[in-house]
Design an enzyme around this catalytic site. Structure first.
Site, PDB file in Angstrom:
ATOM      1  N   HIS A 154       0.962  -1.184   0.055  1.00 47.77           N
ATOM      2  CA  HIS A 154      -0.033  -0.003  -0.088  1.00 47.77           C
ATOM      3  C   HIS A 154       0.920   1.291   0.036  1.00 47.77           C
ATOM      4  CE1 HIS A 154      -3.258  -2.931   1.259  1.00 47.77           C
ATOM      5  NE2 HIS A 154      -4.124  -1.844   0.715  1.00 47.77           N
ATOM      6  N   LYS A 158      -0.306   4.734   4.654  1.00 47.33           N
ATOM      7  CA  LYS A 158      -1.396   4.021   5.388  1.00 47.33           C
ATOM      8  C   LYS A 158      -1.001   3.257   6.820  1.00 47.33           C
ATOM      9  CE  LYS A 158      -3.716  -0.629   4.818  1.00 47.33           C
ATOM     10  NZ  LYS A 158      -5.150   0.147   5.012  1.00 47.33           N
TER      11      LYS A 158
END
Length: 267
Positions: A154, A158
């Site tokens: 990600h 995040k």
């Protein structure tokens, strides 16, 4: 249908504004932010970068329950309790995409679902939810001999790791194999390690750049391996799935549901 957003100024909140604007049967009626947020009063379309939509952001305490049929919450765990309580107090269904919830917050969610309809999913992509079904099938066929690893990537911003989706994949596999993910998960390896325990499920996490979301379930045996991978290239994928869930949830009775229910994958 009148849809409200918690955390309209967040990364997913802005994409949800766009997804709702393009939907022909849903109307963004409420876009909430913190009461002291500098975004209070700003047009939601300008916030999302798609031009004025004639709806202004409002503080949570200013929401009129009569203006909304269902809420969507993709905020952070710190805001979850208040948002959920607002929905319970005002008897409003809610679609929840917040990840990284504590065990206490999951208990609050389960209790709320006895009073209002709730859809809770780690990922609202149709492809990811199909992947959850596929990894169960792979686990049934290969779990007795294959080593199982889950790799996820990600963007740099995040905050929870492994991702909620990676954990959902792990739970799906563990449940299919009769294992307890709490005891069989391995979240990191460093230095000299003993031979791999076949009953473990490994997780590897990447955080880099602007990666939207990539997940791979790896089933590796001697001589062959199977990789089931999903890659998202736009957050609109998740936002459109959440709006689909909101449309479906508006006609449901109290209870906790998942995207498998929305997509009828259990049928």
């Amino acid at each position: 249908m009148k849809v409200g957003l918690f955390g309209a100024n967040g990364r997913m909140g802005r994409v949800l504004i766009e997804a709702l604007n393009e939907h022909d049967k849903a109307e963004l009626s409420v876009a909430s932010v913190r009461d002291n947020s500098p975004w209070v009063g700003m047009d939601v379309g300008e916030l999302a970068g798609i031009g004025k939509l004639q709806t202004a952001c409002s503080g949570l305490s200013s929401i009129n329950p009569a203006d909304v049929d269902v809420m969507i919450d993709f905020t952070l765990p710190a805001a979850f309790d208040n948002n959920l309580q607002w929905c319970v107090t005002n008897n409003k269904p809610v679609v929840i995409g917040t990840t990284g919830l504590s065990s206490e917050q999951l208990s609050l969610l389960a209790e709320a679902a006895t009073k209002i309809p709730v859809v809770f999913a780690a990922n609202y992509s149709v492809g990811v939810n199909l992947m959850l079904s596929l990894v169960k099938q792979a686990a049934r066929a290969l779990g007795a001999t294959a080593d199982i690893e889950i790799i996820e990537a990600h963007h740099r911003f995040k905050q929870d790791a492994p991702s909620g989706t990676a954990m959902a994949i792990g739970e799906a596999i563990a449940d299919e194999l009769g294992r307890d993910l709490k005891t069989c998960a391995v979240y990191g390896r460093e230095g000299k390690t003993p031979p791999r325990d076949h009953n473990t499920i490994g997780f590897a996490t990447v955080r880099a750049g602007d990666v939207v979301g990539e997940h791979t379930a790896l089933f590796a045996d001697i001589g062959e391996r199977l990789e089931i991978t999903h890659k998202a290239s736009s957050r609109l994928t998740f936002a459109r799935g959440a709006v689909q869930a909101a449309m479906w949830l508006s006609t449901q009775k109290a209870g906790q549901y998942g995207m498998n229910d929305v997509l009828a994958l259990n049928q």
